[in-house]
Enzyme design. Structure first.
Site, PDB file in Angstrom:
ATOM      1  N   HIS A 186      73.057 145.640  61.349  1.00 19.06           N
ATOM      2  CA  HIS A 186      71.980 145.036  62.335  1.00 19.06           C
ATOM      3  C   HIS A 186      71.249 145.742  61.267  1.00 19.06           C
ATOM      4  O   HIS A 186      69.399 145.538  60.919  1.00 19.06           O
ATOM      5  CB  HIS A 186      72.167 144.467  63.368  1.00 19.06           C
ATOM      6  CG  HIS A 186      73.049 143.068  63.414  1.00 19.06           C
ATOM      7  ND1 HIS A 186      72.528 141.901  62.875  1.00 19.06           N
ATOM      8  CD2 HIS A 186      73.976 142.812  63.418  1.00 19.06           C
ATOM      9  CE1 HIS A 186      73.584 141.397  62.908  1.00 19.06           C
ATOM     10  NE2 HIS A 186      74.401 141.444  63.715  1.00 19.06           N
ATOM     11  N   ASP A 203      77.084 118.545  56.317  1.00 19.94           N
ATOM     12  CA  ASP A 203      77.084 118.230  57.351  1.00 19.94           C
ATOM     13  C   ASP A 203      77.573 119.286  58.439  1.00 19.94           C
ATOM     14  O   ASP A 203      78.950 119.088  58.341  1.00 19.94           O
ATOM     15  CB  ASP A 203      77.418 116.596  57.614  1.00 19.94           C
ATOM     16  CG  ASP A 203      77.896 116.370  59.303  1.00 19.94           C
ATOM     17  OD1 ASP A 203      77.840 117.096  60.010  1.00 19.94           O
ATOM     18  OD2 ASP A 203      78.038 115.004  59.324  1.00 19.94           O
ATOM     19  N   GLU A 226      70.591 134.495  59.851  1.00 25.03           N
ATOM     20  CA  GLU A 226      71.061 135.514  61.142  1.00 25.03           C
ATOM     21  C   GLU A 226      70.372 136.792  59.943  1.00 25.03           C
ATOM     22  O   GLU A 226      71.844 136.343  58.851  1.00 25.03           O
ATOM     23  CB  GLU A 226      72.711 135.489  61.605  1.00 25.03           C
ATOM     24  CG  GLU A 226      72.914 136.725  61.936  1.00 25.03           C
ATOM     25  CD  GLU A 226      74.292 136.501  63.073  1.00 25.03           C
ATOM     26  OE1 GLU A 226      74.557 135.383  63.275  1.00 25.03           O
ATOM     27  OE2 GLU A 226      74.936 137.529  63.519  1.00 25.03           O
ATOM     28  N   LYS A 264      83.116 131.828  64.751  1.00 22.96           N
ATOM     29  CA  LYS A 264      81.874 131.932  65.139  1.00 22.96           C
ATOM     30  C   LYS A 264      81.934 132.317  63.923  1.00 22.96           C
ATOM     31  O   LYS A 264      81.010 132.021  63.644  1.00 22.96           O
ATOM     32  CB  LYS A 264      81.102 132.226  66.654  1.00 22.96           C
ATOM     33  CG  LYS A 264      79.921 132.152  66.843  1.00 22.96           C
ATOM     34  CD  LYS A 264      78.876 132.871  65.794  1.00 22.96           C
ATOM     35  CE  LYS A 264      77.616 132.615  66.034  1.00 22.96           C
ATOM     36  NZ  LYS A 264      76.950 133.845  64.985  1.00 22.96           N
TER      37      LYS A 264
END
Ligand code: MEV
Length: 418
Positions: free
Chosen positions: A369, A272, A78, A256
């Site tokens: 972005h 992990d 991302e 998130k």
């Protein structure tokens, strides 16, 4: 001379220049930097391998954690995430950087006892034999015990499900610098027959819990109000945090964003990341789903941020020791223990969250972005060197980030310079 991670304009350098800087910072050799996973090694890692799937590894700069400089390797697909983390770390630096702590690396292994006639008595009998159970568990891993780890405690609880009661044993194991799943699962399987004999009933599951509440990591930092953009931005960030803490729909996205950073570092170091994700969200769900970060505004108007979450990460074992790029990442970080890595993880998570909230509370995230997207478009249009920044800026200013327009700009620039 102490090497600083406070590097301005790292993003403007070419890949080779960045690598030279990193070599200097982390005492790396060309061989270290050439690390990559071979198809043969990949084939030994999982089943049915047919190819490899590379992702970019970027370096987050500016991190000062407990007075130490860190360059943080991050692997993800991302855009903006690495830049955002570096920017928050730059802001935090002004007021001393991040202060982080982490618990001893104690994991929980669960043993489920069903069909128990007298759950209360079962619980007492298992607790009476705590010492013997811990001894049996430790017989499974003398090396871990020699290193100062091993099973350290035992908890027993009764879980009522409708009319049935189950007895659940928690074996607490200090796994030192490993993530610990193998050590814990081996111990749980070894002591299960003892638990069954003592408690009556039948053992079913014997497995690690990813809700590692004994292995928490914490970080805090003060973010200077002027560097954040002033009182209004601080207030916006605070309101954004309150929104997340009150509304699970927003909180899922808020958390998130935290995991954008933590997962990227987990992947870079061969950890992990599913275990860490699961631990984070289940921890956030205790007492109702809430934000993993917390913010207050101090008397100067600066924003004081903190984070706390389980952090089951390792610096030895599994892919951390076998994946060449994971080994390189650990070398770049120069962390000396799983606890230190956990502190970096927590600091990065806080930095990531702050950056997201700041962008959301001010210009929105699309601008960042778009800026990166515009750079890619400029390169695709043939811009080189300094042209890239100039072309991408014009594209963003015009609100028209397209290759055909970028090509025109490149052409115009070159025509006017001849
Ligand atoms: C995007 O990957 C992460 C954000 O949505 C996080 C957030 O909304 O806080 C920007």
């Amino acid at each position: 001379m102490k090497k600083s991670s406070n590097i301005s304009g790292f993003y403007k350098l070419g890949i080779q220049e960045r690598r030279e800087l990193l070599k200097e910072f982390a005492d790396l050799s060309d061989e270290d930097l050439g690390a990559g996973l071979s198809l043969e090694s990949g084939d030994r890692m999982i089943e049915n391998v047919i190819t490899l799937f590379p992702l970019p590894l970027g370096i987050a700069t500016n991190f000062l954690i407990n007075g130490r400089n860190y360059l943080i390797p991050m692997v993800l697909e991302e855009p903006s995430v690495v830049a955002a983390a570096s920017n928050s770390a730059r802001i935090a630096r002004k007021k001393g950087g991040f202060h982080a702590t982490s618990d001893d690396p104690v994991m929980i292994g669960q043993i489920q006892l069903t069909d128990v006639e007298d759950p209360s008595m079962s619980r007492i009998k298992i607790l009476e034999a705590k010492g013997d159970i811990i001894e049996k568990a430790n017989d499974q891993d003398p090396l871990l015990v020699k290193l100062g780890g091993g099973a350290v405690d035992l908890e027993v609880k009764i879980v009522e499900i409708k009319s049935e009661a189950m007895v659940i044993v928690h074996l607490l194991v200090n796994v030192k610098d490993a993530m610990g799943a193998n050590a814990v699962n081996t111990m749980c399987e070894a002591v299960a027959p003892m638990v069954e004999k003592l408690g009556g009933g039948k053992v079913t599951l014997r497995i690690l819990s990813n809700l590692a509440t004994h292995r928490l990591a914490r970080a805090r930092a003060v973010f200077d109000k002027d560097l954040l953009g002033g009182d209004e931005v601080v207030e916006g960030i605070y309101k954004a945090y309150k929104f997340a803490d009150a509304d699970p729909y927003r909180c899922a996205t808020h958390n998130k964003g935290i995991m954008n950073g933590i997962d990227a570092l987990a992947i870079a170091t061969g950890n992990d990341f599913r275990a860490i994700e699961s631990g984070a969200h289940s921890f956030a769900s205790l007492d109702g789903y809430h934000s993993l970060t917390h913010y207050e505004v101090n008397e100067n108007g600066d924003l004081v941020g903190s984070i706390e979450l389980p952090m089951a990460c390792g610096t030895i074992g599994g892919a951390t020791s076998s994946h060449p790029v994971a080994k390189l990442s650990l070398k770049i970080l120069k962390v000396e223990s799983s606890q230190e890595l956990a502190q970096v993880m927590a600091s990065l998570g806080l930095a990531q969250n702050l950056a997201a909230l700041r962008a959301l509370a001010s210009e929105g995230i699309q601008k960042g972005h778009m800026a990166l997207h515009a750079r890619n478009i400029a390169v695709m249009a043939g811009a080189e060197g300094e042209e890239i920044d100039i072309v991408s800026k014009i594209l963003v200013d015009e609100g028209n980030v397209r290759v055909d327009r970028a090509k025109e700009i490149v052409q115009e620039m070159r025509n006017s310079s001849t």
